[in-house]
Design a protein around this motif. Structure first.
Motif, PDB file in Angstrom:
ATOM      1  N   MET A   1       0.831  -1.206   0.000  1.00  0.00           N
ATOM      2  CA  MET A   1       0.000   0.000   0.000  1.00  0.00           C
ATOM      3  C   MET A   1       0.864   1.255   0.000  1.00  0.00           C
ATOM      4  O   MET A   1       0.700   2.157  -0.823  1.00  0.00           O
ATOM      5  CB  MET A   1      -0.924   0.002   1.221  1.00  0.00           C
ATOM      6  N   GLY A   2       1.797   1.334   0.927  1.00  0.00           N
ATOM      7  CA  GLY A   2       2.584   2.544   1.095  1.00  0.00           C
ATOM      8  C   GLY A   2       3.450   2.901  -0.088  1.00  0.00           C
ATOM      9  O   GLY A   2       3.615   4.087  -0.419  1.00  0.00           O
TER      10      GLY A   2
ATOM     11  N   PHE B   1      -7.467 -16.965  -5.834  1.00  0.00           N
ATOM     12  CA  PHE B   1      -7.537 -16.061  -4.684  1.00  0.00           C
ATOM     13  C   PHE B   1      -6.272 -15.219  -4.516  1.00  0.00           C
ATOM     14  O   PHE B   1      -5.757 -15.049  -3.418  1.00  0.00           O
ATOM     15  CB  PHE B   1      -7.805 -16.869  -3.415  1.00  0.00           C
ATOM     16  N   ASP B   2      -5.785 -14.671  -5.612  1.00  0.00           N
ATOM     17  CA  ASP B   2      -4.579 -13.853  -5.585  1.00  0.00           C
ATOM     18  C   ASP B   2      -4.866 -12.410  -5.986  1.00  0.00           C
ATOM     19  O   ASP B   2      -4.051 -11.767  -6.630  1.00  0.00           O
ATOM     20  CB  ASP B   2      -3.523 -14.440  -6.534  1.00  0.00           C
ATOM     21  N   TYR B   3      -6.010 -11.889  -5.581  1.00  0.00           N
ATOM     22  CA  TYR B   3      -6.461 -10.616  -6.137  1.00  0.00           C
ATOM     23  C   TYR B   3      -6.739  -9.538  -5.095  1.00  0.00           C
ATOM     24  O   TYR B   3      -7.460  -8.602  -5.375  1.00  0.00           O
ATOM     25  CB  TYR B   3      -7.710 -10.842  -6.995  1.00  0.00           C
ATOM     26  N   GLY B   4      -6.167  -9.650  -3.926  1.00  0.00           N
ATOM     27  CA  GLY B   4      -6.463  -8.572  -2.994  1.00  0.00           C
ATOM     28  C   GLY B   4      -5.993  -8.829  -1.582  1.00  0.00           C
ATOM     29  O   GLY B   4      -4.989  -9.488  -1.335  1.00  0.00           O
ATOM     30  N   PHE B   5      -6.775  -8.329  -0.651  1.00  0.00           N
ATOM     31  CA  PHE B   5      -6.461  -8.279   0.771  1.00  0.00           C
ATOM     32  C   PHE B   5      -6.344  -9.685   1.355  1.00  0.00           C
ATOM     33  O   PHE B   5      -7.271 -10.488   1.270  1.00  0.00           O
ATOM     34  CB  PHE B   5      -7.578  -7.487   1.450  1.00  0.00           C
TER      35      PHE B   5
ATOM     36  N   ASP C   1      -5.312  13.783  -0.769  1.00  0.00           N
ATOM     37  CA  ASP C   1      -6.030  13.660  -2.051  1.00  0.00           C
ATOM     38  C   ASP C   1      -5.160  13.068  -3.166  1.00  0.00           C
ATOM     39  O   ASP C   1      -5.691  12.553  -4.148  1.00  0.00           O
ATOM     40  CB  ASP C   1      -6.546  15.029  -2.504  1.00  0.00           C
ATOM     41  N   CYS C   2      -3.851  13.130  -3.011  1.00  0.00           N
ATOM     42  CA  CYS C   2      -2.948  12.616  -4.052  1.00  0.00           C
ATOM     43  C   CYS C   2      -3.159  11.121  -4.304  1.00  0.00           C
ATOM     44  O   CYS C   2      -2.918  10.639  -5.411  1.00  0.00           O
ATOM     45  CB  CYS C   2      -1.497  12.864  -3.674  1.00  0.00           C
ATOM     46  N   TYR C   3      -3.597  10.377  -3.279  1.00  0.00           N
ATOM     47  CA  TYR C   3      -3.769   8.931  -3.446  1.00  0.00           C
ATOM     48  C   TYR C   3      -5.214   8.473  -3.190  1.00  0.00           C
ATOM     49  O   TYR C   3      -5.461   7.275  -3.026  1.00  0.00           O
ATOM     50  CB  TYR C   3      -2.800   8.149  -2.551  1.00  0.00           C
TER      51      TYR C   3
ATOM     52  N   GLY D   1      -9.655  -0.036  -0.181  1.00  0.00           N
ATOM     53  CA  GLY D   1      -9.534  -0.072  -1.634  1.00  0.00           C
ATOM     54  C   GLY D   1      -8.490  -1.057  -2.098  1.00  0.00           C
ATOM     55  O   GLY D   1      -8.379  -1.343  -3.281  1.00  0.00           O
ATOM     56  N   GLY D   2      -7.710  -1.583  -1.137  1.00  0.00           N
ATOM     57  CA  GLY D   2      -6.758  -2.623  -1.450  1.00  0.00           C
ATOM     58  C   GLY D   2      -5.585  -2.159  -2.285  1.00  0.00           C
ATOM     59  O   GLY D   2      -5.415  -0.966  -2.569  1.00  0.00           O
ATOM     60  N   GLN D   3      -4.784  -3.129  -2.702  1.00  0.00           N
ATOM     61  CA  GLN D   3      -3.586  -2.831  -3.479  1.00  0.00           C
ATOM     62  C   GLN D   3      -3.920  -2.123  -4.781  1.00  0.00           C
ATOM     63  O   GLN D   3      -3.231  -1.175  -5.185  1.00  0.00           O
ATOM     64  CB  GLN D   3      -2.821  -4.126  -3.758  1.00  0.00           C
TER      65      GLN D   3
END
Length: 293
Positions: free
Chosen positions: A12-13, A230-234, A154-156, A125-127
């Motif tokens: 995320m960061g 199942f490789d699509y998110g959180f 707001d940038c992200y 919103g996840g990755q």
């Protein structure tokens, strides 16, 4: 242009810090526990990297953090070489970590004592949301501080809301996770039932997604759930961490969360199946596994 520090370059960061640099044009210094990641970020985006959170935060107008949990955020802020030891008067700390409301209030109190400000600002919103700069940000803190930090956040983000005083952002993120847990379990059961009943799952989703059952989870996850991918998110491990925070807060405030508690145990079963790093839609795998058994 502001002077900004970003602490924590995980899935995320890393893109969030990139958007602050690219979209906002700010002077960004990053810190990551693994220095190679920080060096890679600088090679990709410019800016600078620092050897400690304190060194990154020194002289900055805004200091962001996105790490793992309460212990991690306490370490990078209040620990040895923590950011709070170097933040200047009037600076603003923005914590994008999903953590407890308790740590948010603790950091707010310390910041006030030291002459700067703090906002708890967990994201959803996840990755994919982070990479696209389209996160939802739930903020706790003072209105005046929020107004100053909003242009950088707001940038992200695609949606930013001030939810109340310190801790309110984290409490709102808990609501978000409680709702997601119930939605994903319901969708898992629905798809599993449709398959067992011999229905055309695609046709079923096409129809019901236009009605009252519609959700982001249905629109974005039904196909991968049906395919057992199942490789699509959180990740499940992260969701269990978040649900643990929710259940702990509920014990303190008296809220009743029977479905969230049950789904948390279902996720424990998914972990036992080897799905610790599967995304949260893997709840359906537990149903399919039980059927095979």
């Amino acid at each position: 242009m502001a002077k900004v520090a970003f602490i924590g370059l995980g899935v995320m960061g890393y893109p969030m810090a990139g958007h602050i640099k690219a979209r906002g044009g700010h002077d960004v210094t990053v810190y990551n526990r693994t220095s190679e990641k920080a060096e890679k970020w600088v090679a990709e985006h410019g800016g600078a990297h620092a050897p400690t959170p304190a060194a990154a935060a020194k002289g900055c107008d805004f200091v962001f953090a996105c790490v793992g949990n309460d212990d991690d955020i306490r370490q990078v802020t209040l620990g040895p070489d923590g950011a709070f030891s170097a933040m200047k008067d009037g600076a603003i700390f923005i914590d994008n970590t999903t953590a407890s409301a308790e740590i948010a209030r603790e950091l707010d109190a310390v910041a006030r004592e030291r002459g700067f400000a703090s906002l708890d600002a967990p994201v959803s919103g996840g990755q994919a949301g982070a990479e696209n700069g389209a996160l939802t940000v739930m903020v706790g803190g003072d209105q005046a501080v929020f107004d100053k930090a909003r242009p950088v956040i707001d940038c992200y983000a695609k949606m930013v809301g001030l939810m109340g005083p310190a801790g309110s952002g984290q409490l709102t993120k808990m609501v978000n996770q409680i709702c997601i847990a119930g939605l994903v379990q319901g969708l898992s059961e629905g798809i599993h039932f449709a398959k067992t009943a011999g229905l055309d799952v695609a046709a079923v989703i096409d129809v019901i997604s236009k009605g009252a059952a519609q959700s982001w989870q249905m629109e974005n996850r039904w196909k991968t759930m049906l395919d057992g991918k199942f490789d699509y998110g959180f990740a499940v491990d992260w969701m269990r961490k978040d649900l643990s925070i929710c259940l702990s807060e509920a014990r303190n405030n008296g809220a009743r969360l029977p479905v969230a508690a049950l789904v948390d145990q279902f996720y424990a079963e998914v972990q036992a199946m080897g799905g610790k790093r599967w995304d949260t839609s893997s709840l359906i795998a537990r149903l399919e596994n039980a059927e095979k058994g």
